[in-house]
Design an enzyme around this catalytic site. Structure first.
Site, PDB file in Angstrom:
ATOM      1  N   GLN A 237     -15.559  27.923 -38.446  1.00  7.77           N
ATOM      2  CA  GLN A 237     -15.660  26.767 -37.562  1.00  7.77           C
ATOM      3  C   GLN A 237     -17.062  26.634 -36.975  1.00  7.77           C
ATOM      4  OE1 GLN A 237     -11.206  27.505 -35.868  1.00  7.77           O
ATOM      5  NE2 GLN A 237     -12.339  25.940 -34.785  1.00  7.77           N
ATOM      6  N   ARG A 384      -6.141  25.184 -30.240  1.00 11.87           N
ATOM      7  CA  ARG A 384      -6.116  23.756 -29.912  1.00 11.87           C
ATOM      8  C   ARG A 384      -6.195  23.533 -28.401  1.00 11.87           C
ATOM      9  NH1 ARG A 384      -3.916  19.584 -34.112  1.00 11.87           N
ATOM     10  NH2 ARG A 384      -4.788  17.706 -33.228  1.00 11.87           N
ATOM     11  N   CYS A 385      -7.127  24.240 -27.789  1.00  7.12           N
ATOM     12  CA  CYS A 385      -7.401  24.013 -26.368  1.00  7.12           C
ATOM     13  C   CYS A 385      -8.818  24.473 -26.098  1.00  7.12           C
ATOM     14  CB  CYS A 385      -6.417  24.749 -25.470  1.00  7.12           C
ATOM     15  SG  CYS A 385      -6.901  26.422 -25.012  1.00  7.12           S
ATOM     16  N   GLU A 760      -7.772  18.448 -28.318  1.00  7.82           N
ATOM     17  CA  GLU A 760      -6.953  19.459 -27.647  1.00  7.82           C
ATOM     18  C   GLU A 760      -5.953  18.866 -26.668  1.00  7.82           C
ATOM     19  OE1 GLU A 760     -10.005  20.394 -28.535  1.00  7.82           O
ATOM     20  OE2 GLU A 760      -9.406  22.169 -29.630  1.00  7.82           O
TER      21      GLU A 760
END
Length: 812
Positions: A237, A384-385, A760
């Site tokens: 990523q 996902r935050c 997110e």
């Protein structure tokens, strides 16, 4: 103007710029099976590596015998910690300032920890080699309960640092303690609690979960002995950060390391950090002189790569009897596993958890976080935050419901009473953040009106009376959640990774024919960057998005960037793209002024070119300006039309949203039905509404999975109980509810295009909405807080504890 001249609307539509529901250009290759993933990389002479893993959660490694393994046909090498010590690679730094074993060095600290790396001609030979490696273990006492980690008789886990009194983030209280982080005014908060009319105190736990992307973590490493260059293809990523980390670890010059992240099948935070597989594959390639591929299987992914959450939050709130909050006090026990490999900016050992005051105007607050070691896999990624924001949102949103219940107030009304008001922005929170913009009352009002909230409450009241009369065994819950997220990790005053400021970058190069290429420091894992980045450029410089090629993920061609995670792409890279495009436009304006024989100030931008003020017929389009830049630029001006921008944002951005979930639960079976889920998001300026909706759908699906079933659970001996999809809930289209999406638009005042980020947000707001729905359903029966996850079994157990189950009838 003749009838064939396109209108302004037609010219704007042709660009497919910001605000357009442009179809994802990536999907052309993905839907035809033409994506290029790491496992598609096949190099001449490529070898395969795989791990011998520990069956124990805590044990001494007495010996490793690889003689039989080396006799297996196809096995070329067995690498152990002793091998790695010869090149000073037995331990690697983590993003959190800790160090981590690459391969077991003297002991193992969690089940499935990497013990040895077998290199073979193919995966089948590697697997046979793994089975032939003989490892002798001496089992040690296991610690899996974080609440027992700092007991006087707790087993010593990290023998390498057991006598260190200081860690990366200050003093250590115990040999299993990592850090204590505090923020806020303790004395003022304590005083607020002493004066409070009403207080609550509750342990709110957010269980250990895992991002579980469709594609597991993997890499191919190829070392060229002649050039002394290492090429790594990987599921990264943040490719540039991986290059820097590899350079620091392997002591290779950074310019001789080439990191390439091809298409990635989902990341969700799981692919930010460095894993032993990357290091071992690189070492194996250096040793053998051949490319080495490492691909983990699903069980390895779930049990050993970075987990998320595992936060245990003792939460106290103070309020007046009429429902005005006066103070918040939170203590977190953070279970980091065997090594602190939490993917947080360096200065923030608990990430951005100090957003825990949420959307509410708390006069004072105090937060303390203790990080501890246990015999579990390391990690703590932003699943996902944005760096522990999901934990913070869950904490405050459950606490708001619990306080509303104690006060006898409606949870939505209680929130409305305590929201930060629109006129208070920019708002300085009690725990140190400056919220950029927001209009919470408008968003909540729209949400309540859309779902007909008052009518739902009337229906719920009627159902509760029917339940009490024995006319139904179904209870109804209405989950309200309102979140403020903090995203756009980037301001160098706040954020860095291993000392590198978290800026981001963009390079745009326009070609003579009016087409161009844009390269960014981000890396998409499904967010649609190739589509949306071109849309920003199209709006800013007036060239159709279809004529802009977007490229990411190659450290040889992309400018240095900090990657994609934590909803930072649009807030940071999106700003870099806009600023870079504006540099292009500024040079284009000078060219246009020269050609139109006017001063630059006499020109105005008009969708896709420059027009002379007051003389609309005198116009020069951007496509023509691109040709002029390479053909006949003004005297003294460098030819070409290109620019580079590095953007260090002045502040984070603060998207927010109002979510409402309606759920029915059968108390005799625990089976739930999500009748309705409404999600209103405000992410500032909306670049591509269709992609935003897709992001919201994906985030809500993951929120649903977490709240209603996901958990990586360990038994008392450290065995992983959620290590496959048979035991780890991954919802399909069958289980996933229908999502209703909506929005308001409150632009960020400091962002060049006003965008805030959205990837997110649905996970952040969705989890508490589901949990609040379950808790609300049981609340009239006396329940105060039921811990996640809310699967059928736990719902049934909650009903049983409340005395709702006739056990004799169940047995019969």
């Amino acid at each position: 103007m003749n009838d064939m001249t396109p209108t302004r609307e037609e010219r704007s539509a042709r660009l497919e710029g910001m605000g357009c529901k442009r179809k994802r250009v990536e999907d052309i290759r993905f839907t035809q099976g033409k994506g290029q993933y790491v496992d598609d990389v096949k190099l001449p002479g490529m070898l395969h590596g795989d791990f011998v893993r520990s069956p124990h959660a805590h044990a001494r490694v007495k010996s490793i015998n690889s003689e039989k393994a080396l006799k297996v046909p196809g096995v070329l090498a067995v690498i152990t910690a002793e091998t790695l010590k010869t090149v000073n690679l037995a331990w690697m730094p983590t993003l959190a300032g800790d160090v981590q074993m690459v391969l077991a060095d003297g002991k193992v600290l969690f089940q499935n920890q990497e013990v040895a790396f077998v290199v073979a001609t193919d995966r089948y030979a590697a697997d046979d080699g793994i089975a032939a490696v003989e490892v002798e273990y001496e089992a040690l006492p296991v610690l899996v309960d974080p609440f027992k980690s700092m007991d006087a008789d707790a087993p010593v886990l990290r023998e390498d640092i057991k006598d260190k009194t200081d860690g990366a983030h200050g003093p250590r209280k115990h040999y299993n303690h990592i850090f204590e982080w505090t923020v806020g005014d303790k004395d003022l908060t304590d005083a607020a609690f002493k004066k409070a009319d009403v207080t609550i105190k509750e342990l709110i736990s957010y269980q250990r979960v895992h991002p579980s992307p469709l594609e597991t973590c993997q890499c191919v490493c190829s070392f060229d002995k002649i050039k002394g260059e290492l090429t790594i293809y990987g599921t990264f990523q943040a490719p540039h950060v991986i290059r820097t980390v590899v350079s620091l670890i392997a002591k290779l010059p950074e310019q001789k390391i080439h990191v390439i992240a091809p298409d990635i099948g989902g990341g969700f935070g799981n692919k930010v950090g460095a894993y032993p597989g990357y290091i071992c594959a690189a070492v194996a390639s250096i040793v053998t002189g051949k490319p080495v591929k490492w691909v983990e299987d699903r069980m390895e992914n779930l049990t050993t790569t970075s987990f998320a959450r595992d936060y245990h939050m003792t939460t106290e709130m103070a309020a007046t009897k009429d429902g005005k909050v006066t103070g918040l006090r939170v203590h977190v026990l953070a279970d980091h596993g065997a090594f602190d490999a939490c993917a947080d900016p360096s200065k923030w050992p608990a990430g951005f958890f100090n957003i825990v005051t949420g959307s509410y105007d708390f006069p004072t607050a105090h937060l303390a976080v203790d990080g501890v070691y246990t015999n579990k896999a390391p990690g703590g990624v932003a699943y996902r935050c944005s760096f522990r924001v999901t934990e913070a949102a869950y904490c405050i949103e459950r606490a708001m419901d619990i306080m509303a219940q104690k006060l006898g107030m409606d949870p939505a009304e209680f929130r409305m009473k305590n929201f930060i008001k629109a006129e208070q922005f920019p708002y300085h929170s009690a725990l140190g953040w400056e919220y950029d913009s927001g209009d919470y009352h408008t968003a909540m009002t729209k949400a309540m009106e859309t779902v007909q909230y008052a009518e739902l409450r009337k229906e719920q009241a009627a159902k509760r009376e029917a339940f009490k009369r024995g006319e139904t065994r179904e209870i109804m819950g209405i989950g309200v959640s309102f979140f403020t997220e903090i995203v756009g990790a980037g301001p160098s005053k706040n954020c860095d990774i291993l000392g590198i400021a978290m800026f981001d970058s963009c390079e745009i190069r326009m070609h003579p024919t009016g087409a161009g290429i844009a390269r960014m420091g981000t890396k998409s894992q499904g967010q649609g960057h190739e589509t949306t980045w071109a849309q920003i450029i199209a709006t800013e410089i007036g060239i159709p998005a279809d004529n802009i090629m977007v490229e990411e993920g190659n450290t040889d061609t992309a400018p240095y960037g900090l990657g994609t995670y934590g909803s930072r792409s649009t807030p940071v890279a999106g700003a870099a793209i806009a600023m870079c495009a504006r540099k292009i436009r500024a040079k284009a304006q000078m060219i246009a002024a020269y050609k139109l024989e006017v001063h630059e100030d006499d020109l105005e931008w008009d969708i896709d070119g420059f027009r002379v003020k007051g003389l609309p017929e005198k116009f020069l389009g951007m496509k023509d300006i691109c040709w002029i830049a390479y053909n006949s630029p003004p005297p003294g001006m460098e030819p070409g039309l290109e620019a580079v921008s590095y953007y260090d944002p002045p502040n984070m951005t603060y998207p927010f949203g109002a979510y409402i979930c309606v759920m029915d639960i059968d108390v005799d079976t625990g089976v739930y039905k999500v009748r309705r889920f409404y999600a209103l998001d405000d992410c500032g300026t909306r670049i591509n509404p269709m992609i935003i909706e897709g992001q919201v759908h994906g985030g809500l699906t993951e929120a649903f999975a977490i709240a209603m079933g996901q958990e990586i659970h360990y038994d008392e001996t450290g065995n992983v109980m959620g290590g496959s999809f048979m035991d780890f809930f991954l919802p399909t289209a069958v289980e996933t509810p229908h999502w209703e999406t909506d929005f308001t638009v409150t632009p960020s005042p400091h962002h060049p295009i006003g965008a805030k980020g959205v990837g997110e947000s649905p996970n952040v707001g969705g989890v508490p909405a589901f949990s609040n729905a379950v808790n609300d359903a049981f609340s009239f029966l006396g329940a105060v807080h039921i811990q996640m996850p809310h699967d059928h079994w736990r719902n049934w157990m909650a009903a049983k504890k409340l005395g709702l189950i006739n056990e004799a009838a169940v047995a019969a």
